[in-house]
Design a protein around this motif. Structure first.
Motif, PDB file in Angstrom:
ATOM      1  N   GLY A 198       0.817  -1.206   0.000  1.00  0.00           N
ATOM      2  CA  GLY A 198       0.000   0.000   0.000  1.00  0.00           C
ATOM      3  C   GLY A 198       0.848   1.252   0.000  1.00  0.00           C
ATOM      4  N   PRO A 199       0.220   2.388   0.263  1.00  0.00           N
ATOM      5  CA  PRO A 199       0.933   3.668   0.268  1.00  0.00           C
ATOM      6  C   PRO A 199       2.108   3.663   1.250  1.00  0.00           C
ATOM      7  CG  PRO A 199      -1.440   4.005   0.399  1.00  0.00           C
ATOM      8  CD  PRO A 199      -1.202   2.533   0.552  1.00  0.00           C
ATOM      9  N   GLY A 200       3.186   4.292   0.829  1.00  0.00           N
ATOM     10  CA  GLY A 200       4.358   4.414   1.695  1.00  0.00           C
ATOM     11  C   GLY A 200       5.084   3.113   1.955  1.00  0.00           C
ATOM     12  N   GLY A 201       4.788   2.083   1.172  1.00  0.00           N
ATOM     13  CA  GLY A 201       5.451   0.793   1.364  1.00  0.00           C
ATOM     14  C   GLY A 201       4.838  -0.059   2.458  1.00  0.00           C
ATOM     15  N   ALA A 202       3.659   0.330   2.957  1.00  0.00           N
ATOM     16  CA  ALA A 202       2.989  -0.466   3.985  1.00  0.00           C
ATOM     17  C   ALA A 202       2.508  -1.787   3.384  1.00  0.00           C
ATOM     18  CB  ALA A 202       1.800   0.294   4.567  1.00  0.00           C
ATOM     19  N   ALA A 203       2.493  -2.821   4.200  1.00  0.00           N
ATOM     20  CA  ALA A 203       1.902  -4.099   3.806  1.00  0.00           C
ATOM     21  C   ALA A 203       0.436  -4.071   4.219  1.00  0.00           C
ATOM     22  CB  ALA A 203       2.617  -5.253   4.485  1.00  0.00           C
ATOM     23  N   LEU A 204      -0.431  -4.434   3.287  1.00  0.00           N
ATOM     24  CA  LEU A 204      -1.866  -4.510   3.564  1.00  0.00           C
ATOM     25  C   LEU A 204      -2.294  -5.962   3.438  1.00  0.00           C
ATOM     26  CD1 LEU A 204      -3.122  -1.499   1.407  1.00  0.00           C
ATOM     27  CD2 LEU A 204      -2.403  -1.485   3.792  1.00  0.00           C
ATOM     28  N   LEU A 205      -2.861  -6.490   4.507  1.00  0.00           N
ATOM     29  CA  LEU A 205      -3.386  -7.852   4.501  1.00  0.00           C
ATOM     30  C   LEU A 205      -4.878  -7.780   4.774  1.00  0.00           C
ATOM     31  CD1 LEU A 205      -0.681  -9.603   6.718  1.00  0.00           C
ATOM     32  CD2 LEU A 205      -0.831  -9.615   4.221  1.00  0.00           C
ATOM     33  N   GLU A 206      -5.663  -8.381   3.905  1.00  0.00           N
ATOM     34  CA  GLU A 206      -7.100  -8.483   4.134  1.00  0.00           C
ATOM     35  C   GLU A 206      -7.395  -9.926   4.474  1.00  0.00           C
ATOM     36  OE1 GLU A 206      -9.859  -6.296   2.087  1.00  0.00           O
ATOM     37  OE2 GLU A 206      -8.552  -4.533   2.036  1.00  0.00           O
ATOM     38  N   LEU A 207      -7.940 -10.141   5.665  1.00  0.00           N
ATOM     39  CA  LEU A 207      -8.128 -11.487   6.195  1.00  0.00           C
ATOM     40  C   LEU A 207      -9.593 -11.747   6.520  1.00  0.00           C
ATOM     41  CD1 LEU A 207      -5.187 -11.428   8.790  1.00  0.00           C
ATOM     42  CD2 LEU A 207      -5.108 -12.220   6.405  1.00  0.00           C
ATOM     43  N   ALA A 208     -10.005 -12.977   6.318  1.00  0.00           N
ATOM     44  CA  ALA A 208     -11.277 -13.477   6.830  1.00  0.00           C
ATOM     45  C   ALA A 208     -10.921 -14.535   7.862  1.00  0.00           C
ATOM     46  CB  ALA A 208     -12.131 -14.060   5.711  1.00  0.00           C
ATOM     47  N   LEU A 209     -11.393 -14.332   9.099  1.00  0.00           N
ATOM     48  CA  LEU A 209     -11.010 -15.186  10.223  1.00  0.00           C
ATOM     49  C   LEU A 209     -12.231 -15.936  10.744  1.00  0.00           C
ATOM     50  CD1 LEU A 209      -8.761 -12.512  11.962  1.00  0.00           C
ATOM     51  CD2 LEU A 209      -8.002 -14.412  10.529  1.00  0.00           C
ATOM     52  N   ARG A 210     -12.184 -17.246  10.648  1.00  0.00           N
ATOM     53  CA  ARG A 210     -13.267 -18.135  11.079  1.00  0.00           C
ATOM     54  C   ARG A 210     -13.251 -18.245  12.605  1.00  0.00           C
ATOM     55  NH1 ARG A 210     -11.281 -22.119   8.662  1.00  0.00           N
ATOM     56  NH2 ARG A 210     -10.597 -23.396  10.370  1.00  0.00           N
ATOM     57  N   PRO A 211     -14.417 -18.264  13.239  1.00  0.00           N
ATOM     58  CA  PRO A 211     -14.442 -18.430  14.696  1.00  0.00           C
ATOM     59  C   PRO A 211     -14.027 -19.839  15.110  1.00  0.00           C
ATOM     60  CG  PRO A 211     -16.669 -18.396  13.830  1.00  0.00           C
ATOM     61  CD  PRO A 211     -15.747 -18.120  12.673  1.00  0.00           C
ATOM     62  N   LEU A 212     -13.657 -19.978  16.348  1.00  0.00           N
ATOM     63  CA  LEU A 212     -13.379 -21.301  16.904  1.00  0.00           C
ATOM     64  C   LEU A 212     -14.628 -22.174  16.744  1.00  0.00           C
ATOM     65  CD1 LEU A 212     -11.675 -20.013  20.144  1.00  0.00           C
ATOM     66  CD2 LEU A 212     -10.534 -21.129  18.224  1.00  0.00           C
ATOM     67  N   PRO A 213     -14.480 -23.496  16.614  1.00  0.00           N
ATOM     68  CA  PRO A 213     -15.644 -24.361  16.366  1.00  0.00           C
ATOM     69  C   PRO A 213     -16.781 -24.178  17.373  1.00  0.00           C
ATOM     70  CG  PRO A 213     -13.635 -25.586  15.988  1.00  0.00           C
ATOM     71  CD  PRO A 213     -13.217 -24.252  16.551  1.00  0.00           C
ATOM     72  N   ALA A 214     -16.477 -24.074  18.648  1.00  0.00           N
ATOM     73  CA  ALA A 214     -17.541 -23.906  19.648  1.00  0.00           C
ATOM     74  C   ALA A 214     -18.268 -22.578  19.445  1.00  0.00           C
ATOM     75  CB  ALA A 214     -16.966 -23.988  21.053  1.00  0.00           C
ATOM     76  N   LEU A 215     -17.539 -21.549  19.049  1.00  0.00           N
ATOM     77  CA  LEU A 215     -18.169 -20.248  18.819  1.00  0.00           C
ATOM     78  C   LEU A 215     -18.908 -20.215  17.488  1.00  0.00           C
ATOM     79  CD1 LEU A 215     -15.329 -17.961  20.204  1.00  0.00           C
ATOM     80  CD2 LEU A 215     -17.396 -18.774  21.370  1.00  0.00           C
ATOM     81  N   GLU A 216     -18.419 -20.982  16.532  1.00  0.00           N
ATOM     82  CA  GLU A 216     -19.122 -21.105  15.258  1.00  0.00           C
ATOM     83  C   GLU A 216     -20.513 -21.713  15.489  1.00  0.00           C
ATOM     84  OE1 GLU A 216     -17.680 -22.165  10.805  1.00  0.00           O
ATOM     85  OE2 GLU A 216     -17.088 -23.580  12.376  1.00  0.00           O
ATOM     86  N   ARG A 217     -20.582 -22.692  16.392  1.00  0.00           N
ATOM     87  CA  ARG A 217     -21.876 -23.305  16.726  1.00  0.00           C
ATOM     88  C   ARG A 217     -22.817 -22.298  17.399  1.00  0.00           C
ATOM     89  NH1 ARG A 217     -18.300 -27.562  17.622  1.00  0.00           N
ATOM     90  NH2 ARG A 217     -18.159 -27.228  19.858  1.00  0.00           N
ATOM     91  N   GLU A 218     -22.228 -21.254  17.990  1.00  0.00           N
ATOM     92  CA  GLU A 218     -23.020 -20.181  18.615  1.00  0.00           C
ATOM     93  C   GLU A 218     -23.279 -19.036  17.627  1.00  0.00           C
ATOM     94  OE1 GLU A 218     -24.325 -20.178  21.747  1.00  0.00           O
ATOM     95  OE2 GLU A 218     -23.613 -22.248  21.908  1.00  0.00           O
ATOM     96  N   ASN A 219     -23.000 -19.301  16.358  1.00  0.00           N
ATOM     97  CA  ASN A 219     -23.236 -18.339  15.278  1.00  0.00           C
ATOM     98  C   ASN A 219     -22.375 -17.078  15.362  1.00  0.00           C
ATOM     99  OD1 ASN A 219     -25.186 -19.911  13.898  1.00  0.00           O
ATOM    100  ND2 ASN A 219     -26.659 -19.352  15.487  1.00  0.00           N
TER     101      ASN A 219
END
Length: 181
Positions: free
Chosen positions: A36-57
């Protein structure tokens, strides 16, 4: 050995691929890296919840991580409209308030810790935000905002005090010797 921030800055796309395919971080469902601008690293992430929390939506969290060449880090939750956040910095940045810089180094992520612990910190923070939205309670010891009167904020729980001792960052027990002349 952690994935160094210098490597992330040199090639954010390779760093994103590392997060997707290495077994070093849980829950990275998508990762895109670019410079990105100024030499910054840009990371766009999608982070899945832990399985127990996934079950809690709990939702898949999307976040943009900005790593500047001086190793300053910002994490911006995406899909944040109409969602409350307890630990988010005020405008104009509105990035996540991940840690208090005055806390003992044992309780903070430092740039030399590398990419994986940073992504884990961000992921955990987003899970805590969702837990707080659902219950009104932050699920770990909660550092107040602002500057404390003296030094750092006191550690209130025995568990956090114990972890601070456990993870203390001590200087090397073997100081580097200077070469003889």
């Amino acid at each position: 050995m952690a994935y160094a921030l210098s490597q992330v800055l040199a090639n954010p796309a390779v760093a994103a691929d590392h997060l997707l395919h290495a077994d070093t971080v849980f829950g990275v469902e998508q990762a895109i890296g670019r410079t990105g601008p100024g030499g910054a690293a840009l990371l766009e992430l999608a982070l899945r919840p832990l399985p127990a929390l996934e079950r809690e939506n709990y939702p898949v969290e999307r976040v943009r991580v900005v790593i500047r060449p001086d190793h300053t880090v910002h994490a911006f939750p995406l899909d944040a409209a109409n969602r409350a956040f307890k630990h988010r910095n005020p405008p104009p940045l509105q990035d996540l308030c991940l840690q208090y810089p005055g806390d003992d180094a044992a309780l903070r992520w430092l740039p030399e810790d590398g990419l994986e612990p940073l992504v884990t910190l961000i992921h955990r923070h987003l899970l805590y935000e969702e837990a707080w939205r659902r219950t009104g309670t932050w699920p770990a010891e909660d550092a107040p905002h602002g500057q404390p009167a003296d030094g750092s904020h006191p550690l209130r729980t025995p568990e956090t005090q114990q972890e601070a001792r456990r993870w203390a960052r001590h200087p090397s027990p073997h100081p580097q010797r200077r070469p003889r002349r």
